[in-house]
Write a protein that holds these residues in place. Structure first.
Motif, PDB file in Angstrom:
ATOM      1  N   THR A   1       2.239  -2.310  -6.243  1.00 31.48           N
ATOM      2  CA  THR A   1       1.423  -0.999  -6.101  1.00 31.48           C
ATOM      3  C   THR A   1       1.885   0.041  -7.133  1.00 31.48           C
ATOM      4  OG1 THR A   1       0.775   0.770  -4.564  1.00 31.48           O
ATOM      5  CG2 THR A   1       3.081  -0.183  -4.229  1.00 31.48           C
TER       6      THR A   1
ATOM      7  N   SER B   1       0.873  -1.217  -0.109  1.00 32.61           N
ATOM      8  CA  SER B   1      -0.073  -0.029  -0.035  1.00 32.61           C
ATOM      9  C   SER B   1       0.899   1.353  -0.052  1.00 32.61           C
ATOM     10  CB  SER B   1      -0.790   0.048   1.220  1.00 32.61           C
ATOM     11  OG  SER B   1      -0.262   0.221   2.376  1.00 32.61           O
TER      12      SER B   1
ATOM     13  N   GLY C   1       0.711   5.815  -5.529  1.00 29.30           N
ATOM     14  CA  GLY C   1      -0.052   6.690  -5.894  1.00 29.30           C
ATOM     15  C   GLY C   1       0.772   7.824  -6.819  1.00 29.30           C
TER      16      GLY C   1
END
Length: 116
Positions: free
Chosen positions: A110, A7, A10
């Protein structure tokens, strides 16, 4: 069954920071090393940072001084603090754990995108 979940990825502007986390669940043998790899489009997967059982760390030359790997063995977690991000850091980042039984476990990855 062992599962790794990353996680923290982005979109970030150049010069920005992100912190990736990886949580391991399931029955893992004694952990030998935990690491982060990345794969950019059209390129091979490469080692970004590695932390051994004795907390010895190793980094790719391209991230030295900018990225920091750390671990919490009790929680079976590994982190990657990424500072001064560059567009060339854009990639899918994968968490990897290896145990003393020569088993390697990988997360799903990710996405990290560094762009204006």
């Amino acid at each position: 069954q062992v599962q790794l979940a990353e996680s923290g990825g982005g979109l970030v502007q150049p010069g920005g920071s992100l912190r990736l986390s990886c949580a391991a669940s399931g029955s893992i043998g004694s952990i030998k090393a935990m690491g982060w790899y990345r794969q950019a489009p059209g390129k091979e997967r490469e080692l970004v940072a590695l932390i051994n059982y004795d907390y010895y760390t190793r980094y790719a030359d391209s991230v030295k001084g900018r990225f920091t790997i750390s671990r919490d063995s009790a929680k079976k977690m590994v982190y990657l603090q990424m500072n001064s991000l560059k567009p060339e850091d854009t990639a899918v980042y994968y968490c990897q754990i290896s145990d003393w039984g020569a088993r390697n476990y990988w997360g799903q990855g990710t996405q990290v995108t560094v762009s204006l």
